[in-house]
Write a protein that holds these residues in place. Sequence first.
Motif, PDB file in Angstrom:
ATOM      1  N   MET A   1       0.833  -1.212   0.118  1.00  0.00           N
ATOM      2  CA  MET A   1      -0.032  -0.009   0.076  1.00  0.00           C
ATOM      3  C   MET A   1       0.778   1.022  -0.039  1.00  0.00           C
ATOM      4  O   MET A   1       2.057   1.127  -0.528  1.00  0.00           O
ATOM      5  CB  MET A   1      -0.742  -0.177   1.099  1.00  0.00           C
ATOM      6  CG  MET A   1      -0.870   0.815   2.307  1.00  0.00           C
ATOM      7  SD  MET A   1      -2.061   0.343   3.565  1.00  0.00           S
ATOM      8  CE  MET A   1      -3.314  -0.928   2.958  1.00  0.00           C
TER       9      MET A   1
ATOM     10  N   CYS B   1       5.059  -0.721  -4.386  1.00  0.00           N
ATOM     11  CA  CYS B   1       3.847  -1.242  -5.012  1.00  0.00           C
ATOM     12  C   CYS B   1       3.551  -0.402  -6.059  1.00  0.00           C
ATOM     13  O   CYS B   1       2.166  -0.351  -6.431  1.00  0.00           O
ATOM     14  CB  CYS B   1       2.697  -1.385  -3.792  1.00  0.00           C
ATOM     15  SG  CYS B   1       2.687   0.025  -2.749  1.00  0.00           S
TER      16      CYS B   1
ATOM     17  N   GLY C   1      -3.140  -3.095  -4.920  1.00  0.00           N
ATOM     18  CA  GLY C   1      -2.697  -1.848  -4.201  1.00  0.00           C
ATOM     19  C   GLY C   1      -3.365  -0.969  -3.812  1.00  0.00           C
ATOM     20  O   GLY C   1      -4.319  -0.973  -4.692  1.00  0.00           O
TER      21      GLY C   1
ATOM     22  N   GLU D   1      -3.586  -5.730  -0.762  1.00  0.00           N
ATOM     23  CA  GLU D   1      -3.312  -5.198   0.271  1.00  0.00           C
ATOM     24  C   GLU D   1      -4.333  -4.900   1.284  1.00  0.00           C
ATOM     25  O   GLU D   1      -5.428  -4.400   0.650  1.00  0.00           O
ATOM     26  CB  GLU D   1      -2.725  -3.596   0.040  1.00  0.00           C
ATOM     27  CG  GLU D   1      -1.344  -3.693  -0.648  1.00  0.00           C
ATOM     28  CD  GLU D   1      -0.589  -2.509  -1.138  1.00  0.00           C
ATOM     29  OE1 GLU D   1      -1.416  -1.493  -0.896  1.00  0.00           O
ATOM     30  OE2 GLU D   1       0.451  -2.560  -1.229  1.00  0.00           O
TER      31      GLU D   1
ATOM     32  N   SER E   1      -0.895  -8.384   2.234  1.00  0.00           N
ATOM     33  CA  SER E   1      -0.189  -7.562   2.832  1.00  0.00           C
ATOM     34  C   SER E   1      -0.893  -6.847   3.689  1.00  0.00           C
ATOM     35  O   SER E   1      -1.794  -5.871   3.372  1.00  0.00           O
ATOM     36  CB  SER E   1       0.430  -6.699   1.520  1.00  0.00           C
ATOM     37  OG  SER E   1       1.415  -5.546   2.127  1.00  0.00           O
TER      38      SER E   1
ATOM     39  N   GLY F   1      -1.399  -3.490   6.261  1.00  0.00           N
ATOM     40  CA  GLY F   1      -0.666  -2.120   6.455  1.00  0.00           C
ATOM     41  C   GLY F   1      -0.700  -1.707   8.012  1.00  0.00           C
ATOM     42  O   GLY F   1      -1.452  -0.950   8.367  1.00  0.00           O
TER      43      GLY F   1
ATOM     44  N   ASP G   1       3.365  -4.542   7.020  1.00  0.00           N
ATOM     45  CA  ASP G   1       4.202  -3.287   6.960  1.00  0.00           C
ATOM     46  C   ASP G   1       4.393  -2.642   8.197  1.00  0.00           C
ATOM     47  O   ASP G   1       3.614  -2.604   9.148  1.00  0.00           O
ATOM     48  CB  ASP G   1       3.195  -2.572   5.987  1.00  0.00           C
ATOM     49  CG  ASP G   1       3.376  -2.666   4.330  1.00  0.00           C
ATOM     50  OD1 ASP G   1       4.298  -3.298   4.056  1.00  0.00           O
ATOM     51  OD2 ASP G   1       2.735  -2.010   4.011  1.00  0.00           O
TER      52      ASP G   1
END
Length: 397
Positions: free
Chosen positions: A1, A7, A94, A124, A147, A149, A188
């Motif tokens: 992100m 990304c 993303g 994301e 993924s 954040g 992340d």
Amino acid sequence: MCLGSSCRSRRLAAPRAGVEGIPEVFVKVAPALSLSVNVSGVYISYPFCAQKCTYCNFASGVFPRETEVRYRQALAREMGAHLWQWTPDTVYLGGGTPSSLSPEDLRAQLRAIPGRPWAEATIEAAPGGITPDAARAWADAGINRVSLGVQSFVEKELRRTGRTHTAQTVAAEIGVLRANGICNINIDLIAGLSAQTATSWGESLDWVERLAPEHVSVYMLEVDQDSRLGREMLLGGVRYGAGDAPSDDATADFYELAVDRLAAVGIVRYEISNFARPGFESRHNLKYWKLEPYAGFGADAHSFDGRTRHQNPESIDDYLTGAGQIDDVPHQSDERFFIGLRLSAGIRPDAAEWRRYDAPIHRFLDAGLLETDGATLRLTRRGVLLSNEVFQEFVNL
Ligand code: SF4
């Protein structure tokens, strides 16, 4: 992100005459190329978020529902009109926050992409809304990597970014993902958040160790003056913790601590900001650093066909109207130096490159920022921290 230079994907193709309902620019034609690759990556940009994070300077953010609907339609048209030159083996959604897409909308956006089951398909996600139903729907749609954040596991830091999740939420949602068959997880983290201290950063790393993700991205925060946090700092204010940000040196120390602690639990740095257990390096993002082709769709998405780079209009409005076009840029041979050198494995310059870059290479070897075994060139540990200075030299040549 989010902070991911990683990304942002790159372009494939030249615009040509319009297809019904599609601005000309969105009709992509694959040029005949002679690359030795037979797979590529696909990046889809979904720049809509539930709230705007205080440090964020992306065009992503909160928009009216109606804009989101029009964007999804434009995205579907752009992807539907694409002529696939390669069968992609990776997909990356993303943002923004693509995890906010409904299962139906997610399936609809992925429908146009050939090659399933993809070797790697990432979405994301913002922690806080991952239900068993959502996880099952993602897995059914072909998603096999999430993924998250997270940015921090410390509440005080999170609240200053505008994020509302907690460490416990992240832990529970990783359990939900794994229980539903999504077992490739990225976390992340941001080093340098307001209120962050060596102790609080250590707490976040403790959580990472406990949760044992397959992949971790660690970004060092560079406050941008176009973010709310950046503007507040310029004004000398205190909102969003603007008066409470760690120094650059402290941020670099946090990053270095992460390198060591992650390595100690088998999560090894393979790119400046990216760490993975062996075999879990992001196949999609590696395409960016290895200059392999990828096609990007949506606002601000980039594409690269091996010879030419293309960027879609950055703002959602421009993307929807076809305004604000950015010219294609030919691929530059020196990109290998400032993109490939991001990888821990480094690059293997050819004889012409050794000659061409002889002066900066030797200057950085002497300064201890680069190292070589005679064939491979790579950043040293100190060189990673000063990588922007190193890259700048190669860009300017
Ligand atoms: S989630 Fe936050 S940081 Fe990421 S794009 Fe949205 S506003 Fe920016």
